[in-house]
Scaffold this active site. Structure first.
Site, mmCIF file in Angstrom:
data_model
loop_
_atom_site.group_PDB
_atom_site.id
_atom_site.type_symbol
_atom_site.label_atom_id
_atom_site.label_comp_id
_atom_site.label_asym_id
_atom_site.label_seq_id
_atom_site.Cartn_x
_atom_site.Cartn_y
_atom_site.Cartn_z
ATOM 1 N N ASP A 225 -6.893 -6.300 4.074
ATOM 2 C CA ASP A 225 -6.314 -4.957 4.040
ATOM 3 C C ASP A 225 -6.497 -4.272 5.388
ATOM 4 O OD1 ASP A 225 -5.388 -2.463 3.280
ATOM 5 O OD2 ASP A 225 -7.059 -2.017 1.924
ATOM 6 N N MET B 174 -9.273 7.681 -2.008
ATOM 7 C CA MET B 174 -10.286 8.120 -1.034
ATOM 8 C C MET B 174 -10.813 9.487 -1.437
ATOM 9 S SD MET B 174 -8.415 7.031 2.504
ATOM 10 C CE MET B 174 -7.406 5.548 2.606
ATOM 11 N N HIS C 20 -7.795 0.283 -4.990
ATOM 12 C CA HIS C 20 -8.846 0.133 -3.976
ATOM 13 C C HIS C 20 -9.615 1.449 -3.888
ATOM 14 C CE1 HIS C 20 -9.709 -0.518 0.643
ATOM 15 N NE2 HIS C 20 -10.810 -0.570 -0.090
ATOM 16 N N MET D 289 -11.901 -6.086 4.497
ATOM 17 C CA MET D 289 -11.191 -5.065 5.280
ATOM 18 C C MET D 289 -10.969 -5.566 6.704
ATOM 19 S SD MET D 289 -10.565 -2.577 3.229
ATOM 20 C CE MET D 289 -9.796 -1.526 4.472
ATOM 21 N N MET E 294 -12.151 3.772 -2.398
ATOM 22 C CA MET E 294 -12.981 4.077 -1.231
ATOM 23 C C MET E 294 -13.678 5.394 -1.557
ATOM 24 S SD MET E 294 -10.180 2.902 1.561
ATOM 25 C CE MET E 294 -8.897 2.926 0.314
ATOM 26 N N SER F 296 0.840 -1.206 0.000
ATOM 27 C CA SER F 296 0.000 0.000 0.000
ATOM 28 C C SER F 296 0.878 1.260 0.000
ATOM 29 C CB SER F 296 -0.926 0.013 1.214
ATOM 30 O OG SER F 296 -1.606 1.244 1.249
ATOM 31 N N HIS G 104 -0.636 -1.557 -4.154
ATOM 32 C CA HIS G 104 -2.005 -1.272 -3.699
ATOM 33 C C HIS G 104 -2.191 0.249 -3.637
ATOM 34 C CE1 HIS G 104 -5.711 -2.357 -1.502
ATOM 35 N NE2 HIS G 104 -5.472 -1.308 -0.739
ATOM 36 N N ASP H 192 -4.666 3.236 -2.857
ATOM 37 C CA ASP H 192 -5.875 3.578 -2.096
ATOM 38 C C ASP H 192 -6.448 4.922 -2.517
ATOM 39 O OD1 ASP H 192 -6.217 1.429 -0.101
ATOM 40 O OD2 ASP H 192 -4.253 2.072 0.610
HETATM 41 C C1 DX5 Z 1 -6.938 1.721 4.706
HETATM 42 C C2 DX5 Z 1 -6.299 1.349 3.393
HETATM 43 C C3 DX5 Z 1 -5.160 0.418 3.538
HETATM 44 C C4 DX5 Z 1 -3.973 0.948 4.325
HETATM 45 C C5 DX5 Z 1 -3.240 -0.227 4.897
HETATM 46 O O1 DX5 Z 1 -8.170 2.278 4.478
HETATM 47 O O2 DX5 Z 1 -7.263 0.737 2.553
HETATM 48 O O3 DX5 Z 1 -4.736 -0.084 2.281
HETATM 49 O O4 DX5 Z 1 -3.110 1.742 3.568
HETATM 50 O O5 DX5 Z 1 -2.226 0.225 5.742
HETATM 51 P P1 DX5 Z 1 -1.663 -0.640 6.941
HETATM 52 O O6 DX5 Z 1 -1.052 -1.900 6.352
HETATM 53 O O7 DX5 Z 1 -0.634 0.265 7.572
HETATM 54 O O8 DX5 Z 1 -2.785 -0.952 7.873
HETATM 55 ZN ZN ZN Z 2 -6.607 -0.377 0.766
#
Ligand code: DX5
Ligand code: ZN
Length: 216
Positions: free
Chosen positions: A174, A37, A66, A137, A68, A8, A33, A35
């Site tokens: 995740d 948002m 991913h 999750m 969100m 990530s 990965h 993310d």
């Molecule tokens: C959280 C993200 C994750 C996050 C994981 O909402 O979707 O992908 O970056 O980070 P760690 O491994 O530090 O929990």
């Molecule tokens: Zn994620």
């Protein structure tokens, strides 16, 4: 089932994404990965299409996106056009689930359905014939570095349902994955492990990734 590590990049040094990507490649990381948002679906805002497009020109590593975001249906095609190899979106989002799955399939990307900690396993069953991956999750989506929530029961139910019905799906986890929690999720049936803070903080990324993806 083969295990994979998806790094990530929310935990990477964002001023040095180029070097960080080289590091992932050098250490044999399977996927990146990414993310996304939107500040509405979750209480955080990260990065989006232009950053993904630039990363895609830089690397052949699998881009595991991913989403969100509140209305993924509106954007999945553009994420695919900008390099996403896998697209996960949330069943809890406002887009119609089946329509969004179809849009991702049509885009040519692999299709994944993500579920938050409070959403039960059975919510994904009816969609499984159309999915390449289910993302369970193990924290509330929004931030890296949070404490792992044990979703073993949910993971094993989904794995059992897939096995019994002959669906070839990966199960990705995740949030809060480290040397200890990785064992827990793999035992339950997960095989794609996202790691952010733990992996990027590791002294030896290669060794850490090997441990994360080792068989239990
Ligand atoms: C959280 C993200 C994750 C996050 C994981 O909402 O979707 O992908 O970056 O980070 P760690 O491994 O530090 O929990
Ligand atoms: Zn994620």
């Amino acid at each position: 089932m083969k295990n994979y590590v998806s790094a990530s990049v929310l935990s990477a040094d964002m001023l040095s994404f180029g070097d960080e990507i080289k590091k992932l490649e050098k250490n044999g990381i399977d996927m990146l990965h990414f993310d996304v948002m939107d500040g509405i679906f979750v209480n955080n805002i990260t990065f989006g299409l232009p950053v993904l497009e630039r990363m895609n020109r830089e690397t052949d590593i699998v881009l595991d996106v991913h989403l969100m975001i509140t209305d993924p249906l509106k954007y999945v095609k553009r994420f695919a056009e900008n390099g996403a190899d896998i697209i996960s979106f949330h069943i809890e989002s406002e887009s119609d689930t089946m329509e969004t799955i179809n849009a991702i399939r049509e885009s040519g990307a692999k299709t994944a359905l993500a579920i938050k900690p409070a959403t039960p396993a059975k919510a994904v069953y009816e969609y499984m014939p159309y999915l390449d991956m289910v993302l369970v999750m193990t924290v509330e989506p929004g931030f890296s570095g949070q404490k792992f929530m044990d979703m073993s029961d949910k993971i094993s139910k989904i794995r059992k349902y897939a096995d019994e019905n002959g669906y070839d799906v990966d199960i990705e986890v995740d949030g809060g994955i480290n040397d200890v929690t990785s064992e827990t999720v793999k035992k339950a049936g997960a095989n794609v492990l996202v790691s952010g803070s733990y992996l990027f903080k590791a002294e030896d990324m290669k060794e850490t990734a090997n441990k994360l993806r080792s068989d239990v």
